[in-house]
Every structure is written in structure tokens, then in C-alpha cells.
Write a protein that holds these residues in place. Structure first.
Motif, PDB file in Angstrom:
ATOM      1  N   SER A 100      47.313 -16.226 -42.811  1.00  0.00           N
ATOM      2  CA  SER A 100      46.752 -15.058 -42.128  1.00  0.00           C
ATOM      3  C   SER A 100      47.083 -15.057 -40.640  1.00  0.00           C
ATOM      4  O   SER A 100      47.510 -14.031 -40.080  1.00  0.00           O
ATOM      5  CB  SER A 100      45.231 -15.016 -42.321  1.00  0.00           C
ATOM      6  N   PHE A 101      46.920 -16.204 -39.963  1.00  0.00           N
ATOM      7  CA  PHE A 101      47.095 -16.246 -38.514  1.00  0.00           C
ATOM      8  C   PHE A 101      48.556 -16.356 -38.103  1.00  0.00           C
ATOM      9  O   PHE A 101      49.007 -15.642 -37.196  1.00  0.00           O
ATOM     10  CB  PHE A 101      46.301 -17.418 -37.923  1.00  0.00           C
ATOM     11  N   TRP A 102      49.307 -17.240 -38.755  1.00  0.00           N
ATOM     12  CA  TRP A 102      50.636 -17.547 -38.255  1.00  0.00           C
ATOM     13  C   TRP A 102      51.763 -16.786 -38.958  1.00  0.00           C
ATOM     14  O   TRP A 102      52.856 -16.679 -38.414  1.00  0.00           O
ATOM     15  CB  TRP A 102      50.885 -19.052 -38.334  1.00  0.00           C
ATOM     16  N   LEU A 103      51.519 -16.267 -40.130  1.00  0.00           N
ATOM     17  CA  LEU A 103      52.548 -15.475 -40.808  1.00  0.00           C
ATOM     18  C   LEU A 103      52.268 -13.980 -40.746  1.00  0.00           C
ATOM     19  O   LEU A 103      53.194 -13.182 -40.589  1.00  0.00           O
ATOM     20  CB  LEU A 103      52.678 -15.919 -42.276  1.00  0.00           C
ATOM     21  N   LEU A 104      51.015 -13.605 -40.874  1.00  0.00           N
ATOM     22  CA  LEU A 104      50.669 -12.185 -40.955  1.00  0.00           C
ATOM     23  C   LEU A 104      50.074 -11.641 -39.663  1.00  0.00           C
ATOM     24  O   LEU A 104      49.786 -10.454 -39.575  1.00  0.00           O
ATOM     25  CB  LEU A 104      49.694 -11.957 -42.118  1.00  0.00           C
ATOM     26  N   GLY A 105      49.882 -12.486 -38.675  1.00  0.00           N
ATOM     27  CA  GLY A 105      49.469 -12.018 -37.359  1.00  0.00           C
ATOM     28  C   GLY A 105      48.019 -11.619 -37.229  1.00  0.00           C
ATOM     29  O   GLY A 105      47.679 -10.757 -36.403  1.00  0.00           O
ATOM     30  N   LEU A 106      47.127 -12.229 -38.001  1.00  0.00           N
ATOM     31  CA  LEU A 106      45.701 -11.952 -37.839  1.00  0.00           C
ATOM     32  C   LEU A 106      45.278 -12.286 -36.416  1.00  0.00           C
ATOM     33  O   LEU A 106      45.600 -13.353 -35.891  1.00  0.00           O
ATOM     34  CB  LEU A 106      44.887 -12.771 -38.840  1.00  0.00           C
ATOM     35  N   ASP A 107      44.561 -11.370 -35.799  1.00  0.00           N
ATOM     36  CA  ASP A 107      44.144 -11.544 -34.408  1.00  0.00           C
ATOM     37  C   ASP A 107      42.628 -11.467 -34.326  1.00  0.00           C
ATOM     38  O   ASP A 107      42.020 -10.503 -34.797  1.00  0.00           O
ATOM     39  CB  ASP A 107      44.782 -10.464 -33.529  1.00  0.00           C
ATOM     40  N   THR A 108      42.012 -12.483 -33.747  1.00  0.00           N
ATOM     41  CA  THR A 108      40.569 -12.492 -33.543  1.00  0.00           C
ATOM     42  C   THR A 108      40.278 -12.807 -32.088  1.00  0.00           C
ATOM     43  O   THR A 108      41.032 -13.536 -31.434  1.00  0.00           O
ATOM     44  CB  THR A 108      39.877 -13.550 -34.437  1.00  0.00           C
ATOM     45  N   ALA A 109      39.173 -12.263 -31.591  1.00  0.00           N
ATOM     46  CA  ALA A 109      38.788 -12.541 -30.209  1.00  0.00           C
ATOM     47  C   ALA A 109      38.389 -13.995 -30.041  1.00  0.00           C
ATOM     48  O   ALA A 109      38.653 -14.611 -29.004  1.00  0.00           O
ATOM     49  CB  ALA A 109      37.636 -11.625 -29.798  1.00  0.00           C
ATOM     50  N   GLY A 110      37.736 -14.555 -31.051  1.00  0.00           N
ATOM     51  CA  GLY A 110      37.312 -15.946 -31.000  1.00  0.00           C
ATOM     52  C   GLY A 110      38.387 -16.901 -31.488  1.00  0.00           C
ATOM     53  O   GLY A 110      39.482 -16.499 -31.889  1.00  0.00           O
ATOM     54  N   SER A 111      38.070 -18.178 -31.448  1.00  0.00           N
ATOM     55  CA  SER A 111      39.026 -19.215 -31.829  1.00  0.00           C
ATOM     56  C   SER A 111      39.283 -19.225 -33.330  1.00  0.00           C
ATOM     57  O   SER A 111      38.339 -19.135 -34.130  1.00  0.00           O
ATOM     58  CB  SER A 111      38.495 -20.589 -31.397  1.00  0.00           C
ATOM     59  N   PRO A 112      40.559 -19.357 -33.750  1.00  0.00           N
ATOM     60  CA  PRO A 112      40.857 -19.491 -35.182  1.00  0.00           C
ATOM     61  C   PRO A 112      40.211 -20.717 -35.809  1.00  0.00           C
ATOM     62  O   PRO A 112      39.987 -20.744 -37.024  1.00  0.00           O
ATOM     63  CB  PRO A 112      42.389 -19.601 -35.211  1.00  0.00           C
TER      64      PRO A 112
END
Length: 279
Positions: free
Chosen positions: A152-164
Motif C-alpha cells: 500500500s505505501f511503497w508500491l501504490l502510494g498510500l499517503d497518510t498524515a501520520g507515521s506509517p
């Protein structure tokens, strides 16, 4: 001791030393039995390729499908994209659902085959035995949540305001919650099919009332009370807090601790049911 006028010395202390040695060996035996149970379950899971695919690949594939579904949906500046919102929900829902299914079915298989009852005849206590099963399934749950978050974070670019990192932690504890609920519900099923039938009873109400479909504050009062008693509500709220705030909020910490408490309680209740017979 006298035998036909003769006295035969009997060294009772030797027998006492044997008992002491046995007592001293029990913690080591229990520790080895715990490790053996954990390794056996992990090997069984690794040998079942469909279960491995269900645990590791299916959540990531469905999240990837959602990415392409929302790829062309316009997003207003300053507002999280539809994919970010949906992905956070899935990272909370998938670990719970998948690990509940895998754990309840596998545990019921152990009961039906008689493996569980045979293990209960060993020095391994109920809580240590549950620890073996729970550790194995929780490791699988952690692998699932970790892979889903990486995709989700590194391949699909999920962006959250808080820490992954906090998204990782919440996804993993939610997966462990699924393990605890699966272990608990498997105690009340006689067949694998009955274990699956617990999913609409245990999981579906949580998905309906946790705020995915209708915001919790818009529910009738009695449904809000029911929602407050369900761990998925707190898991989803914690994920949304991490998604919306750069700093970790007290509400996110509270929700995380509540979900952790639910998971531990489910594991403890499951331990109380381990002596149920398969007949």
C-alpha cells in the motif's frame, strides 16, 4: 522396613529427589512443547499453499484492485484521495476477516483430528498451548499485515498524515484480534463449515457498525452502544486518526489499547475452552 526379622533400609529421599527433578523439568518441558506446537502449526500453514495465498496475497491483490478502481476518480486539493480512505479501511478489515477464517478453520481441524486432545494430555498447560497456536497464527497475521502495508505505501502510494509505523501496528494488532476471535469461536463449532458460519455472527455486525457504511455518530443510540462494544470500531477510528493527523493523538492511542485489550481478552477466553471435546 522389616522382612523376616531383617531390616532393609529404604531410601525415601531418593524418591523425593526424583519428584523434585520432575518438577524442575516441567518448565523446560512446557517451553519445548510450546515451541514444538508453534513450529508445527507454522509448518502446516506453509505446506498449505492455498492458505499461504489467502493470508499473504489476497489482501494485497484486492488493495491493488482498489487502486486501479480509484485511479481515474478526481480528487480535490487538500482532501485525501478516495483510494487513501478506502485503503486505510481495508488495512483494518482484511487482517481481521482473513485471520478469523484461517484460524477458526485450522483450529477446528485440529479438534476434529484429535490432535488438540492428544496435546492436552502432555504437561503443556492450556495457556501455554494456546500460546503456541496463538504465536503461530499471530506470526502469520503479522506477515500478512506487513506485506499489505508495504504494498500500500511503497508500491501504490498510500499517503497518510501520520507515521506509517502506526498503520503497521494497528493492522497487526487487528490481525491478532482476528486470531483471538477465530480461536474462541472454533471452540463452539463441531465442523469446519460451522466454524465458517460464525463469521456472519461475529464479523459482519462489526463491519456494519464500525462506521464504514454509516458514520457511527449518525446511528441510532442503541446501535451506537452496540458499536462501542465492538473492537473493529476502535481499529477503524485509530486508522482514521493516523490518516488525518501528523502527530499521534490521544484518541488513536486509546483506540489502539482498546483493540489490544480485546485481542488479549479473546485469547484468554479461548484458553478457557481448549478442553472441549470433539464428540
Amino acid at each position: 522396613m522389616s522382612v523376616a526379622g531383617r531390616s532393609v533400609p529404604v531410601r525415601h529421599p531418593a524418591r523425593h529427589r526424583s519428584r523434585t527433578g520432575l518438577t524442575a523439568a516441567r518448565p523446560d518441558l512446557r517451553w519445548r512443547a510450546y515451541l514444538a506446537t508453534t513450529v508445527r502449526i507454522l509448518r502446516q500453514l506453509a505446506g498449505d499453499h492455498r492458505s499461504v495465498a489467502m493470508i499473504l496475497l489476497v489482501p494485497s491483490l484486492i488493495i491493488a484492485l482498489m487502486y486501479f478502481m480509484f485511479d481515474a476518480v478526481p480528487t480535490r486539493p487538500g482532501i485525501p484521495s478516495p483510494f487513501d480512505n478506502a485503503c486505510l479501511v481495508m488495512l483494518g478489515v482484511f487482517p481481521l476477516i482473513v485471520m478469523f477464517l484461517i484460524t477458526s478453520i485450522t483450529m477446528q481441524r485440529e479438534r476434529v483430528s484429535g490432535t488438540l486432545e492428544r496435546i492436552l494430555t502432555t504437561p503443556l498447560g492450556r495457556f501455554a498451548l494456546l500460546g503456541g497456536y496463538g504465536t503461530a497464527f499471530s506470526l502469520a497475521a503479522a506477515a500478512q499485515a506487513t506485506l499489505a502495508c508495504l504494498v500500500s505505501f511503497w508500491l501504490l502510494g498510500l499517503d497518510t498524515a501520520g507515521s506509517p509505523v502506526w498503520v503497521f501496528a494497528i493492522a497487526i494488532v487487528n490481525a491478532v484480534l482476528g486470531v483471538g476471535l477465530g480461536l474462541l469461536c472454533s471452540a463452539f463449532a463441531r465442523t469446519e463449515f460451522q466454524a465458517v458460519q460464525f463469521m456472519p455472527l461475529v464479523i459482519a455486525p462489526q463491519l456494519l457498525l464500525c462506521g464504514i457504511i454509516v458514520p457511527r455518530e449518525q446511528l441510532p443510540d442503541w446501535l451506537q452502544w452496540a458499536s462501542n462494544a465492538m473492537p473493529a470500531s476502535y481499529a477503524l477510528e485509530a486508522l482514521r486518526q493516523v490518516g488525518a493527523h501528523a502527530e499521534l493523538t490521544s484518541l488513536a492511542v486509546r483506540d489502539f489499547l482498546i483493540v489490544t485489550g480485546f485481542a488479549v481478552s479473546a485469547l484468554a477466553l479461548a484458553a478457557a475452552t481448549l478442553r472441549r471435546r470433539t464428540s
